[in-house]
Write a protein that holds these residues in place. Structure first.
Motif, short mmCIF file in Angstrom:
data_model
loop_
_atom_site.label_atom_id
_atom_site.label_comp_id
_atom_site.label_asym_id
_atom_site.label_seq_id
_atom_site.Cartn_x
_atom_site.Cartn_y
_atom_site.Cartn_z
N VAL A 1 0.88 -1.17 0.00
CA VAL A 1 0.00 0.00 0.00
C VAL A 1 0.91 1.21 0.00
O VAL A 1 1.72 1.40 0.92
CB VAL A 1 -0.94 0.02 1.22
CG1 VAL A 1 -1.76 1.31 1.23
CG2 VAL A 1 -1.86 -1.19 1.21
N TRP A 2 0.77 2.05 -1.04
CA TRP A 2 1.63 3.21 -1.23
C TRP A 2 0.76 4.46 -1.19
O TRP A 2 -0.01 4.71 -2.10
CB TRP A 2 2.35 3.08 -2.55
CG TRP A 2 3.40 4.12 -2.85
CD1 TRP A 2 3.73 5.22 -2.10
CD2 TRP A 2 4.28 4.13 -3.98
NE1 TRP A 2 4.75 5.92 -2.69
CE2 TRP A 2 5.11 5.28 -3.85
CE3 TRP A 2 4.43 3.30 -5.08
CZ2 TRP A 2 6.08 5.59 -4.80
CZ3 TRP A 2 5.39 3.61 -6.03
CH2 TRP A 2 6.22 4.75 -5.88
N MET A 3 0.88 5.22 -0.12
CA MET A 3 0.08 6.43 0.06
C MET A 3 0.89 7.66 -0.34
O MET A 3 2.06 7.79 -0.01
CB MET A 3 -0.39 6.55 1.51
CG MET A 3 -1.38 5.50 1.93
SD MET A 3 -1.64 5.41 3.73
CE MET A 3 -2.11 7.09 4.11
N ASP A 4 0.21 8.57 -1.06
CA ASP A 4 0.87 9.81 -1.48
C ASP A 4 -0.20 10.81 -1.89
O ASP A 4 -1.40 10.49 -1.89
CB ASP A 4 1.85 9.55 -2.63
CG ASP A 4 3.04 10.52 -2.63
OD1 ASP A 4 2.87 11.67 -2.15
OD2 ASP A 4 4.12 10.14 -3.10
N ASP A 5 0.23 12.01 -2.25
CA ASP A 5 -0.72 13.02 -2.70
C ASP A 5 -1.52 12.49 -3.88
O ASP A 5 -1.00 11.74 -4.73
CB ASP A 5 0.01 14.30 -3.11
CG ASP A 5 0.71 14.97 -1.93
OD1 ASP A 5 0.32 14.68 -0.78
OD2 ASP A 5 1.64 15.77 -2.16
N GLY A 6 -2.80 12.89 -3.94
CA GLY A 6 -3.72 12.33 -4.93
C GLY A 6 -3.23 12.39 -6.37
O GLY A 6 -3.19 11.36 -7.06
N PRO A 7 -2.86 13.56 -6.90
CA PRO A 7 -2.43 13.64 -8.30
C PRO A 7 -1.19 12.79 -8.59
O PRO A 7 -1.08 12.19 -9.67
CB PRO A 7 -2.14 15.14 -8.50
CG PRO A 7 -2.98 15.83 -7.47
CD PRO A 7 -2.98 14.90 -6.29
#
Length: 398
Positions: A234-240
């Motif tokens: 699972v890689w979370m980051d800013d939406g764009p």
């Protein structure tokens, strides 16, 4: 046409299906509905490529549902939880702290399963329970409650008269809305990519959470795939940024994720489609109303940090089952549902606020903020009593 049951479960996700299995195994007459049939094949369109780490208390729920024996052969044990800060100028570990389950238990922290496989095994279990009627492709459309029962309208034109509605129908829960229960929502501007990989270096039953910027990059052990070690990511980051990665060339994506993993497992090879999920934090103002109990994402939504999401959902379910068992004659009445709200609400608030804080810290982008995070991580996790307390809290035993 009208049907009667003890419990109507609205929602056929993992939590809803497990609820149907738990209450059915306990002898209640159960109907479970969901407008979307569950995808139970890894390679089918729409398969959920996320995985779920079932922590120790969750196993007890799975056993009571008659599911554990079927799931156990597919389990990847989570013996060590590793937290890495890689917030320096280059993507390499600066601080690494490990939690070994042996410090607090003879069992692993938990066991990881692909979500599509969980759905497959739970659906098979429901088919073996004569008192459970699972209706995929059918949704709930209306809710009318009275003192003694609830009447629920379904999308196929039928109605269900039931003593208890269990709303497990997601963050936009139709049953919660019909009951008039409000929610509070926090947004982070993040999205998560969920996918599976293979890698040459074995994971050794270590779950690894790497913090750099934008959100954590988490690798969770899976059983070997085609002879190679495998992990769910699972890689979370800013939406764009996340949306661009979801559409990027595979070779480019593999190079980027390998760098983000600090090369801890060698070159990562994509082994599944990439699924995108929005990241929010949300909780219902109440966990119950007249003849209705909220569980899972109908009650609370958290960023995927610390394996809290579904494990909180199963704790909801364990609490509700205990109360239902003790109040069979008065199933779903005001006293029972007030007791459910009281038993779960404070713990949910504690965990939502804790995960919110961790997520905001993980988003740090400035060098100063990242340095402070690394120092805090090093100091906090180095203290043995604090480390033990955090592990127990993470398991839900404190």
């Amino acid at each position: 046409m009208n049907y009667d049951c003890d419990i109507l479960v609205s929602g056929g996700g993992i939590a809803g299906l497990t609820a149907a299995a738990v209450f059915g195994t306990a002898g209640f007459e159960v109907i479970c509905v969901d407008p979307a049939p569950p995808v139970t094949d890894r390679d089918a369109a729409g398969a959920d490529m996320r995985s779920t780490a079932m922590l120790q208390p969750a196993r007890q729920v799975l056993e009571r549902a008659g599911l554990w024996d079927a799931l156990a052969p597919h389990a990847a044990a989570l013996q060590i939880m590793r937290v890495v800060d890689a917030g320096g100028e280059t993507a390499e570990p600066r601080v690494t702290r490990e939690f070994n389950a042996s410090e607090i238990s003879e069992q692993p922290f938990g066991w990881n399963f692909p979500n599509w496989l969980l759905r497959r095994e739970i659906v098979d279990r429901l088919a073996a329970l004569p008192n459970v009627d699972f209706r995929p492709g059918t949704g709930t459309t209306s809710l009318f409650t009275r003192t003694a029962s609830a009447k629920v309208g379904l999308s196929d034109g039928s109605t269900i008269t039931t003593r208890l509605v269990v709303a497990a129908d997601g963050r936009d829960s139709p049953m919660r809305q019909a009951a008039g229960i409000e929610v509070s929502t926090r947004r982070y501007g993040q999205k998560a990519l969920a996918f599976a990989v293979t890698h040459p270096i074995p994971h050794g039953n270590v779950s690894t959470e790497i913090h750099r910027t934008g959100g954590p990059f988490t690798l969770v052990p899976l059983p070997d795939r085609e002879g190679l070690p495998s992990s769910a990511i699972v890689w979370m980051d800013d939406g764009p940024v996340t949306m661009a990665r979801a559409k990027s060339d595979v070779v480019e994506f593999e190079a980027e994720m390998t760098e983000r993993s600090c090369h801890l497992f060698g070159p990562l090879t994509l082994a599944s489609p990439r699924n995108v999920w929005p990241i929010i934090s949300q909780h219902a103002e109440r966990l119950s109303g007249q003849r209705i109990a909220l569980i899972a994402e109908a009650a609370h939504v958290l960023p995927p940090i610390g394996a809290q999401g579904l494990n909180m959902s199963l704790q909801d379910l364990a609490t509700l089952l205990q109360l239902a068992d003790a109040n069979r004659a008065s199933l779903g009445d005001v006293a029972m549902l007030d007791a459910y709200h009281k038993a779960r609400y404070a713990d949910i608030q504690l965990r939502i606020n804790g995960i919110d804080m961790l997520n905001r810290v993980s988003q740090a982008s400035s060098p100063l903020a990242r340095d402070l995070r690394a120092k805090g991580l090093d100091a906090l996790y180095a203290m043995a009593p604090v480390r033990k307390m955090l592990m127990q809290m993470g398991l839900g035993v404190k």
